[in-house]
Design a protein around this motif. Structure first.
Motif, PDB file in Angstrom:
ATOM      1  N   ARG A  65      32.269  19.218 -53.354  1.00 15.32           N
ATOM      2  CA  ARG A  65      31.492  20.352 -52.857  1.00 15.32           C
ATOM      3  C   ARG A  65      32.326  21.335 -52.040  1.00 15.32           C
ATOM      4  N   ARG A  66      33.044  20.822 -51.052  1.00 15.04           N
ATOM      5  CA  ARG A  66      33.783  21.690 -50.133  1.00 15.04           C
ATOM      6  C   ARG A  66      35.256  21.271 -50.109  1.00 15.04           C
ATOM      7  N   PRO A  67      36.151  22.225 -49.878  1.00 12.81           N
ATOM      8  CA  PRO A  67      37.579  21.899 -49.884  1.00 12.81           C
ATOM      9  C   PRO A  67      38.105  21.440 -48.526  1.00 12.81           C
ATOM     10  N   ASP A  68      37.218  21.117 -47.576  1.00 12.56           N
ATOM     11  CA  ASP A  68      37.683  20.865 -46.213  1.00 12.56           C
ATOM     12  C   ASP A  68      38.590  19.639 -46.109  1.00 12.56           C
ATOM     13  N   THR A  69      38.290  18.574 -46.859  1.00 15.84           N
ATOM     14  CA  THR A  69      39.165  17.396 -46.808  1.00 15.84           C
ATOM     15  C   THR A  69      40.544  17.721 -47.378  1.00 15.84           C
ATOM     16  N   LYS A  70      40.580  18.424 -48.488  1.00 16.12           N
ATOM     17  CA  LYS A  70      41.862  18.840 -49.066  1.00 16.12           C
ATOM     18  C   LYS A  70      42.644  19.698 -48.078  1.00 16.12           C
ATOM     19  N   GLU A  71      41.962  20.634 -47.446  1.00 20.66           N
ATOM     20  CA  GLU A  71      42.627  21.539 -46.509  1.00 20.66           C
ATOM     21  C   GLU A  71      43.169  20.789 -45.294  1.00 20.66           C
ATOM     22  N   ALA A  72      42.469  19.724 -44.888  1.00 23.25           N
ATOM     23  CA  ALA A  72      42.926  18.943 -43.745  1.00 23.25           C
ATOM     24  C   ALA A  72      44.102  18.043 -44.101  1.00 23.25           C
ATOM     25  N   LEU A  73      44.057  17.417 -45.279  1.00 25.75           N
ATOM     26  CA  LEU A  73      45.047  16.388 -45.613  1.00 25.75           C
ATOM     27  C   LEU A  73      46.265  16.912 -46.366  1.00 25.75           C
ATOM     28  N   GLU A  74      46.136  18.001 -47.071  1.00 28.31           N
ATOM     29  CA  GLU A  74      47.273  18.485 -47.865  1.00 28.31           C
ATOM     30  C   GLU A  74      48.508  18.771 -47.000  1.00 28.31           C
ATOM     31  N   PRO A  75      48.371  19.470 -45.854  1.00 26.78           N
ATOM     32  CA  PRO A  75      49.560  19.690 -45.013  1.00 26.78           C
ATOM     33  C   PRO A  75      50.096  18.405 -44.387  1.00 26.78           C
ATOM     34  N   GLN A  76      49.303  17.336 -44.446  1.00 19.82           N
ATOM     35  CA  GLN A  76      49.695  16.050 -43.861  1.00 19.82           C
ATOM     36  C   GLN A  76      50.179  15.071 -44.916  1.00 19.82           C
ATOM     37  N   ASP A  77      50.419  15.558 -46.151  1.00 19.29           N
ATOM     38  CA  ASP A  77      50.884  14.707 -47.256  1.00 19.29           C
ATOM     39  C   ASP A  77      49.904  13.571 -47.543  1.00 19.29           C
ATOM     40  N   LEU A  79      48.311  11.846 -45.432  1.00 11.84           N
ATOM     41  CA  LEU A  79      48.254  10.892 -44.325  1.00 11.84           C
ATOM     42  C   LEU A  79      47.138  11.254 -43.349  1.00 11.84           C
ATOM     43  N   TYR A  80      46.566  10.248 -42.729  1.00  9.67           N
ATOM     44  CA  TYR A  80      45.595  10.463 -41.664  1.00  9.67           C
ATOM     45  C   TYR A  80      45.554   9.225 -40.782  1.00  9.67           C
ATOM     46  N   THR A  81      44.977   9.390 -39.609  1.00 13.40           N
ATOM     47  CA  THR A  81      44.903   8.297 -38.647  1.00 13.40           C
ATOM     48  C   THR A  81      43.510   7.704 -38.644  1.00 13.40           C
ATOM     49  N   ILE A  82      43.435   6.391 -38.626  1.00 14.39           N
ATOM     50  CA  ILE A  82      42.162   5.716 -38.424  1.00 14.39           C
ATOM     51  C   ILE A  82      42.193   5.073 -37.040  1.00 14.39           C
ATOM     52  N   ALA A  83      41.153   5.303 -36.254  1.00 20.07           N
ATOM     53  CA  ALA A  83      41.070   4.763 -34.903  1.00 20.07           C
ATOM     54  C   ALA A  83      39.934   3.754 -34.847  1.00 20.07           C
ATOM     55  N   VAL A  84      40.269   2.508 -34.597  1.00 20.07           N
ATOM     56  CA  VAL A  84      39.278   1.428 -34.484  1.00 20.07           C
ATOM     57  C   VAL A  84      38.914   1.289 -33.006  1.00 20.07           C
ATOM     58  N   ARG A  85      37.618   1.462 -32.704  1.00 20.58           N
ATOM     59  CA  ARG A  85      37.216   1.587 -31.312  1.00 20.58           C
ATOM     60  C   ARG A  85      36.120   0.589 -30.956  1.00 20.58           C
ATOM     61  N   ASP A  86      36.275  -0.015 -29.789  1.00 27.72           N
ATOM     62  CA  ASP A  86      35.200  -0.792 -29.186  1.00 27.72           C
ATOM     63  C   ASP A  86      35.385  -0.747 -27.678  1.00 27.72           C
ATOM     64  N   ALA A  87      34.645  -1.573 -26.960  1.00 25.31           N
ATOM     65  CA  ALA A  87      34.684  -1.509 -25.503  1.00 25.31           C
ATOM     66  C   ALA A  87      36.055  -1.854 -24.932  1.00 25.31           C
ATOM     67  N   ARG A  93      46.041   3.625 -36.435  1.00 25.39           N
ATOM     68  CA  ARG A  93      46.847   3.242 -37.598  1.00 25.39           C
ATOM     69  C   ARG A  93      46.883   4.421 -38.556  1.00 25.39           C
ATOM     70  N   VAL A  94      48.028   4.694 -39.132  1.00 25.57           N
ATOM     71  CA  VAL A  94      48.155   5.760 -40.125  1.00 25.57           C
ATOM     72  C   VAL A  94      47.999   5.155 -41.519  1.00 25.57           C
ATOM     73  N   ILE A  95      47.156   5.776 -42.331  1.00 27.91           N
ATOM     74  CA  ILE A  95      46.863   5.313 -43.686  1.00 27.91           C
ATOM     75  C   ILE A  95      47.568   6.221 -44.688  1.00 27.91           C
ATOM     76  N   GLY A  96      48.218   5.597 -45.689  1.00 30.71           N
ATOM     77  CA  GLY A  96      48.989   6.372 -46.661  1.00 30.71           C
ATOM     78  C   GLY A  96      48.553   6.209 -48.096  1.00 30.71           C
ATOM     79  N   SER A  97      47.394   5.585 -48.338  1.00 32.35           N
ATOM     80  CA  SER A  97      46.997   5.261 -49.712  1.00 32.35           C
ATOM     81  C   SER A  97      46.505   6.464 -50.507  1.00 32.35           C
ATOM     82  N   ILE A  98      46.123   7.550 -49.820  1.00 31.26           N
ATOM     83  CA  ILE A  98      45.654   8.746 -50.521  1.00 31.26           C
ATOM     84  C   ILE A  98      46.854   9.637 -50.816  1.00 31.26           C
ATOM     85  N   LEU A  99      47.191   9.776 -52.066  1.00 28.18           N
ATOM     86  CA  LEU A  99      48.390  10.504 -52.469  1.00 28.18           C
ATOM     87  C   LEU A  99      48.172  12.007 -52.436  1.00 28.18           C
TER      88      LEU A  99
END
Length: 490
Positions: A65-77, A79-87, A93-99
């Protein structure tokens, strides 16, 4: 401040987890339609865990629907960060599985050609319930859906998920290439068979011979995915920058808990998902039903009532003991009795859910969960209600969830302020609400007549009608907080 990318990540020491494999060796094996936050918090993480030993299973994502994910991740090759949060804190952690990520609106031909290529052996989906272009009450393809009408008229330029899958399968069939497996990761009952029914029906409408080929030769694997993923806020981005020293346009926030149950039905090959902690089973449907009825049904009930009671976040609502009693009662008294899962400790799962809902580090907005209720209600609440009614059992907690949805979709909160109701049927529902005025029974009659949601059976059921109307009257008279308190008083 440097932005996250392959170059900036490799050029500096990190105190957080990074891919432990050579991304240059990774090739695509999966195309994922609907590459939103939920996919990136779950399936992409599992695949990331596998790429060191199975580098031919990288993911190419597609935004439909929208290109926002592409626009966010394309300049980052990608890559993105996942943050696991609790009390206890936050782990990054940086995830690299999305090419890479393709925008289906501007790169449709490239996307379809990739899906049609032999290297792609799985096409997976998280397009939300409305992305299947189906009637929620029946689970069947809606041939009158605007996207389906468009795709049947323009089969080589589809814009719906079913249309894209069938277009790519038609290319593979014409080229003599074996079909890919289709894997739904959405909250649909029997999501594998449901997806097969929808896709095969679309293919049949496009070309009867193609429809027969899809029905006979294409595998559709069902899954159950369980992880809570709030929307990312600017404060989350700032937190990630402070934690990692790198700017990330779209990091993902999530909880420690994660579960993935997969139907092992992949004749076109699959990654060793079990090596990353997934549970491979012959039949995923009992697990789907457990999650839909216990987690998702409770979540939706919390969302509507919590929002109406003035709670911006789920954890805030769970800070009210009456809401805790409500959700405990919904799961214990009404959902669990409809589930037949020998060997599964449903009471323990319930207790885990109560703890997860109360996680103070997850700022999960009630408004976010409340989106698209017309598409979610049949799976999350109405199926359980039907089973309870068939057994002659009460539906007090479930009925309150339905009543809260009806009160929410009028678009005006308890303070008289507007609610931004995000729903494909929002205009129809608000027109019904305007016609009903301040009459709860008239509101019920108008909304329950939407057979796409309620079918034809529930409007005729006296117990359903009486239970929901009574709750709806209370919501109008005394508000959500007092209605919850009255139902759960001890």
């Amino acid at each position: 401040m440097n932005r996250l990318s392959a170059k900036t990540l490799s050029g500096s020491p990190t105190a957080f987890a990074v891919p432990d494999y050579d991304r240059a060796r990774v090739t695509p094996g999966i195309v994922h339609l609907g590459i939103g936050a939920f996919h990136r918090a779950h399936m992409a993480v599992y695949v990331d865990d596998l790429l060191r030993d199975s580098p031919d299973w990288g993911i190419v994502g597609a935004s439909l629907r929208r290109p926002d994910t592409k626009e966010a991740l394309e300049p980052q090759d990608g890559l993105y960060t996942i943050a696991v949060r609790d009390a206890s804190g936050t782990k990054a952690r940086v995830i690299g599985s999305i090419l890479r990520v393709l925008d289906a609106n501007t790169q449709r031909r490239e996307l379809l050609d990739l899906m049609a290529s032999p290297e792609i052996r799985i096409v997976s989906l998280t397009v939300t319930e409305k992305g299947y272009c189906y009637a929620p009450a029946t689970g069947e393809l809606d041939p009158g859906h605007p996207d389906i009408v468009h795709d049947l008229a323009n089969p080589d330029a589809p814009r719906s998920a079913p249309g894209m899958i069938v277009a790519a399968l038609a290319q593979r069939r014409a080229a003599g290439i074996a079909p890919f497996s289709v894997m739904s990761c959405d909250n649909l009952p029997s999501n594998g068979p449901t997806t097969k029914r929808i896709v095969a029906r679309f293919a049949q409408l496009r070309d009867p011979e193609l429809g027969a080929w899809v029905a006979e030769h294409v595998a559709f694997a069902g899954t159950m995915i369980d992880r809570i993923v709030p929307a990312t806020a600017d404060a989350d981005r700032a937190m990630i920058t402070a934690l990692t020293g790198l700017e990330d346009a779209w990091p993902i926030m999530t909880e420690p808990f994660t579960q993935w149950v997969i139907e092992d039905h992949f004749p076109a090959d699959r990654p060793p998902f079990e090596a990353a902690g997934a549970q491979m089973v012959e039949d995923v449907e009992p697990f789907e039903r457990m999650k839909l009825r216990m987690l998702n049904g409770s979540h939706s009930t919390l969302a509507y009532l919590g929002y109406l009671a003035g709670h911006q976040y789920v954890a805030e609502a769970m800070g009210d003991p009456a809401f805790v009693r409500l959700i405990h009662g919904l799961m214990t008294q009404e959902a669990i009795p409809t589930l037949d899962m020998p060997g599964v400790d449903l009471a323990s799962y319930r207790d885990q859910l109560l703890e997860r809902f109360g996680n103070p580090a997850l700022q999960h907005r009630t408004w976010q969960i409340a989106m698209d209720g017309s598409q979610k209600l049949p799976q999350r609440l109405l199926g359980t209600i039907r089973d309870r009614l068939k057994a002659g059992a009460p539906i007090a907690h479930l009925g309150l969830g339905v009543a809260a949805w009806m009160r929410y979709v009028i678009g005006i909160d308890e303070n008289g302020d507007s609610i931004d109701v995000k729903d494909p049927m929002a205009m129809r529902m608000m027109a019904i609400a305007a016609g009903a005025g301040d009459d709860p029974e008239a509101l019920f009659e108008g909304l329950v007549a939407l057979t796409e949601i309620f079918g034809t059976d529930l409007p005729e059921n006296a117990v359903f009608r009486d239970t929901v109307v009574e709750h709806l009257e209370s919501l109008f008279e005394v508000g959500a907080a007092q209605t919850v308190a009255a139902l759960t008083h001890t």
